[in-house]
Design an enzyme around this catalytic site. Sequence first.
Site, PDB file in Angstrom:
ATOM      1  N   ARG A 104       0.833  -1.211   0.000  1.00  0.00           N
ATOM      2  CA  ARG A 104       0.000   0.000   0.000  1.00  0.00           C
ATOM      3  C   ARG A 104       0.862   1.253   0.000  1.00  0.00           C
ATOM      4  NH1 ARG A 104      -3.439   0.120   4.849  1.00  0.00           N
ATOM      5  NH2 ARG A 104      -1.663  -0.958   5.697  1.00  0.00           N
ATOM      6  N   ASN A 144      -6.358  -2.647   2.418  1.00  0.00           N
ATOM      7  CA  ASN A 144      -6.319  -4.094   2.596  1.00  0.00           C
ATOM      8  C   ASN A 144      -7.736  -4.626   2.794  1.00  0.00           C
ATOM      9  OD1 ASN A 144      -3.518  -4.288   2.507  1.00  0.00           O
ATOM     10  ND2 ASN A 144      -3.284  -4.194   4.720  1.00  0.00           N
TER      11      ASN A 144
END
Length: 92
Positions: free
Chosen positions: A21, A39
């Site tokens: 990320r 996520n």
Amino acid sequence: MTQPQRLSAWVHGHVQGVGFRWWTRSRALELGLVGYASNHADGRVHVVAEGPPEVLELLVTALRSGETPGRVDLVVDEFAPARGDHAGFVER
């Protein structure tokens, strides 16, 4: 001038707990995109980004490049008109 688009990309593979990320956020900011990477409980990362279509394609190419942290097995992407509901790019 092309209208901004919205990318929704589901990234499958070993992409959680490896800095994916953060890496995605860095690439998106370099490209001047707004949105987020989050996520999900099933192990996927959902990337939502808005900007010019040709720049969004660069992000998708980066996601599929093999240069990401972890291991990307599959990226499922979809494009739609931008909603304009993001400022900056964040990790969720």
